[in-house]
Scaffold this active site. Sequence first.
Site, PDB file in Angstrom:
ATOM      1  N   GLY A  13       6.359  11.794 -33.867  1.00 41.19           N
ATOM      2  CA  GLY A  13       6.886  10.625 -34.587  1.00 41.19           C
ATOM      3  C   GLY A  13       7.046  10.881 -36.074  1.00 41.19           C
ATOM      4  N   SER A  15       9.844  11.696 -38.031  1.00 41.71           N
ATOM      5  CA  SER A  15      11.154  11.737 -38.706  1.00 41.71           C
ATOM      6  C   SER A  15      11.364  10.680 -39.790  1.00 41.71           C
ATOM      7  CB  SER A  15      12.284  11.596 -37.670  1.00 41.71           C
ATOM      8  OG  SER A  15      12.323  10.270 -37.195  1.00 41.71           O
ATOM      9  N   ASN A 104       0.813  10.895 -33.938  1.00 46.40           N
ATOM     10  CA  ASN A 104       1.199   9.883 -34.934  1.00 46.40           C
ATOM     11  C   ASN A 104       2.179   8.849 -34.381  1.00 46.40           C
ATOM     12  OD1 ASN A 104       1.828   8.892 -37.820  1.00 46.40           O
ATOM     13  ND2 ASN A 104       3.825   9.605 -37.071  1.00 46.40           N
ATOM     14  N   TYR A 170      -0.477  -4.080 -29.369  1.00 53.00           N
ATOM     15  CA  TYR A 170      -0.749  -2.981 -30.304  1.00 53.00           C
ATOM     16  C   TYR A 170      -2.258  -2.833 -30.523  1.00 53.00           C
ATOM     17  CZ  TYR A 170      -0.287  -0.454 -34.818  1.00 53.00           C
ATOM     18  OH  TYR A 170      -0.349   0.445 -35.845  1.00 53.00           O
ATOM     19  N   ALA A 172      -4.752  -3.900 -28.638  1.00 53.63           N
ATOM     20  CA  ALA A 172      -5.438  -3.445 -27.415  1.00 53.63           C
ATOM     21  C   ALA A 172      -5.268  -1.935 -27.247  1.00 53.63           C
ATOM     22  CB  ALA A 172      -4.872  -4.182 -26.207  1.00 53.63           C
TER      23      ALA A 172
HETATM   24  P1  NAP Z   1       7.226   4.741 -38.113  1.00 56.36           P
HETATM   25  O1  NAP Z   1       7.832   5.129 -39.392  1.00 56.36           O
HETATM   26  O2  NAP Z   1       7.936   3.758 -37.237  1.00 56.36           O
HETATM   27  O3  NAP Z   1       6.865   6.041 -37.293  1.00 56.36           O
HETATM   28  C1  NAP Z   1       6.565   6.023 -35.937  1.00 56.36           C
HETATM   29  C2  NAP Z   1       7.499   6.998 -35.287  1.00 56.36           C
HETATM   30  O4  NAP Z   1       7.174   7.118 -33.889  1.00 56.36           O
HETATM   31  C3  NAP Z   1       8.971   6.543 -35.363  1.00 56.36           C
HETATM   32  O5  NAP Z   1       9.762   7.621 -35.769  1.00 56.36           O
HETATM   33  C4  NAP Z   1       9.233   6.128 -33.940  1.00 56.36           C
HETATM   34  O6  NAP Z   1      10.595   6.170 -33.549  1.00 56.36           O
HETATM   35  C5  NAP Z   1       8.401   7.167 -33.214  1.00 56.36           C
HETATM   36  N1  NAP Z   1       8.332   6.901 -31.792  1.00 56.36           N
HETATM   37  C6  NAP Z   1       8.403   5.723 -31.131  1.00 56.36           C
HETATM   38  N2  NAP Z   1       8.398   5.927 -29.816  1.00 56.36           N
HETATM   39  C7  NAP Z   1       8.308   7.272 -29.633  1.00 56.36           C
HETATM   40  C8  NAP Z   1       8.275   8.109 -28.494  1.00 56.36           C
HETATM   41  N3  NAP Z   1       8.338   7.595 -27.256  1.00 56.36           N
HETATM   42  N4  NAP Z   1       8.193   9.441 -28.671  1.00 56.36           N
HETATM   43  C9  NAP Z   1       8.154   9.978 -29.911  1.00 56.36           C
HETATM   44  N5  NAP Z   1       8.195   9.240 -31.027  1.00 56.36           N
HETATM   45  C10 NAP Z   1       8.276   7.897 -30.894  1.00 56.36           C
HETATM   46  O7  NAP Z   1       5.789   4.136 -38.340  1.00 56.36           O
HETATM   47  P2  NAP Z   1       4.603   4.495 -39.343  1.00 56.36           P
HETATM   48  O8  NAP Z   1       4.297   3.235 -40.040  1.00 56.36           O
HETATM   49  O9  NAP Z   1       4.826   5.736 -40.095  1.00 56.36           O
HETATM   50  O10 NAP Z   1       3.446   4.690 -38.264  1.00 56.36           O
HETATM   51  C11 NAP Z   1       2.909   5.942 -37.902  1.00 56.36           C
HETATM   52  C12 NAP Z   1       1.594   5.697 -37.175  1.00 56.36           C
HETATM   53  O11 NAP Z   1       0.687   5.003 -38.035  1.00 56.36           O
HETATM   54  C13 NAP Z   1       1.746   4.829 -35.924  1.00 56.36           C
HETATM   55  O12 NAP Z   1       0.903   5.309 -34.902  1.00 56.36           O
HETATM   56  C14 NAP Z   1       1.287   3.469 -36.407  1.00 56.36           C
HETATM   57  O13 NAP Z   1       0.796   2.681 -35.352  1.00 56.36           O
HETATM   58  C15 NAP Z   1       0.204   3.845 -37.387  1.00 56.36           C
HETATM   59  N6  NAP Z   1      -0.106   2.808 -38.379  1.00 56.36           N
HETATM   60  C16 NAP Z   1       0.801   2.429 -39.326  1.00 56.36           C
HETATM   61  C17 NAP Z   1       0.449   1.446 -40.244  1.00 56.36           C
HETATM   62  C18 NAP Z   1       1.369   1.000 -41.339  1.00 56.36           C
HETATM   63  O14 NAP Z   1       1.002   0.097 -42.098  1.00 56.36           O
HETATM   64  N7  NAP Z   1       2.536   1.553 -41.478  1.00 56.36           N
HETATM   65  C19 NAP Z   1      -0.812   0.856 -40.191  1.00 56.36           C
HETATM   66  C20 NAP Z   1      -1.686   1.241 -39.221  1.00 56.36           C
HETATM   67  C21 NAP Z   1      -1.338   2.236 -38.325  1.00 56.36           C
HETATM   68  P3  NAP Z   1      11.407   4.758 -33.396  1.00 56.36           P
HETATM   69  O15 NAP Z   1      11.238   4.030 -34.677  1.00 56.36           O
HETATM   70  O16 NAP Z   1      12.803   5.193 -33.127  1.00 56.36           O
HETATM   71  O17 NAP Z   1      10.792   4.006 -32.260  1.00 56.36           O
END
Ligand code: NAP
Length: 275
Positions: A13, A15, A104, A170, A172
């Site tokens: 994840g 990109s 991630n 999410y 859970a």
């Molecule tokens: P993000 O920019 O949306 O990154 C998540 C990436 O995972 C996206 O590129 C998404 O693609 C990809 N993804 C979704 N389904 C996938 C699949 N089946 N196979 C491979 N990749 C897939 O989000 P982020 O905020 O950087 O989050 C990264 C991590 O941190 C996540 O696990 C999130 O739960 C966690 N997190 C984030 C926050 C925050 O405040 N941002 C807080 C707590 C935890 P698509 O967008 O195309 O689905």
Amino acid sequence: MAALQGKLALITGASAPEGIGRAIAMRLAEEGACVVVTDIAQRISVDGVETTRTAMLEDLAEGIRTAGGEALALPLDVTSEDNITEVIQQVTARFGRLDILVNNAGSLAGSDNFLSTTAVQWSASFEVNILGPMMLSQAVIPHMRAQGGGRIINIGSTGSLGAEAGFGAYTAMKHGLVGMTKTLAAEFGPDGILCNTVCPGYIATDMHKAANVRLAGEQGISVADMKRQRYANVALRDAGLPRDVANAVAYLAGPEANYVTGINLPVTGGVPFGI
Ligand code: NAP
């Protein structure tokens, strides 16, 4: 010598231009790791411009190489066992090792008022947030075992530690991810494989900004007011940066964490975990 020189890291994840995965890839590369950056192959629109996640990954890998690091971009859907098998075979055949897995990729599917959510959304959340990390861990552990150890770092959330209304599926799944991580720590510690969860709080990524917009709409307030309301509970009164999370991952991936396994490391700016 850089802390991760000679190590091979795979990040899922990765990109999104403002995403946590991208920041982790850049940070681990700075420490000398060769990074395999992956994401689901999908068309997306960035600032109104049509592109693909694969093209964005290529840009990331190119940027890392230009800065003197080593990187390879590969499409990987974490919900596809066949795709996982194919990518891990490709990576281990090409580099001969796999030292660090960062799960991630995450999904906010089913983040809504609990009664509005559906079984289909909960299943989608399960597939990305738990099944993907589970299948990837199963695929990499035999290689880590054979080479005498490794690190698995799962990206959880404050939703791994407590609950905020409106994020049922999410929350859970992110709690479940912690359970899986602790199990891996217990089961594979004797093989030198260390498994930990990093729990980001509010981090200013696309995913987080989208959640702010949704919650503001639901409450009929401006996004600025929504942010003030959400960040009022943060001791540092602001969202963090992807780089803040990447620093925690670099610590857990490196030699300074040689005796650390099974923990949840919150990167939250000081936030109560809710209920
Ligand atoms: P993000 O920019 O949306 O990154 C998540 C990436 O995972 C996206 O590129 C998404 O693609 C990809 N993804 C979704 N389904 C996938 C699949 N089946 N196979 C491979 N990749 C897939 O989000 P982020 O905020 O950087 O989050 C990264 C991590 O941190 C996540 O696990 C999130 O739960 C966690 N997190 C984030 C926050 C925050 O405040 N941002 C807080 C707590 C935890 P698509 O967008 O195309 O689905």
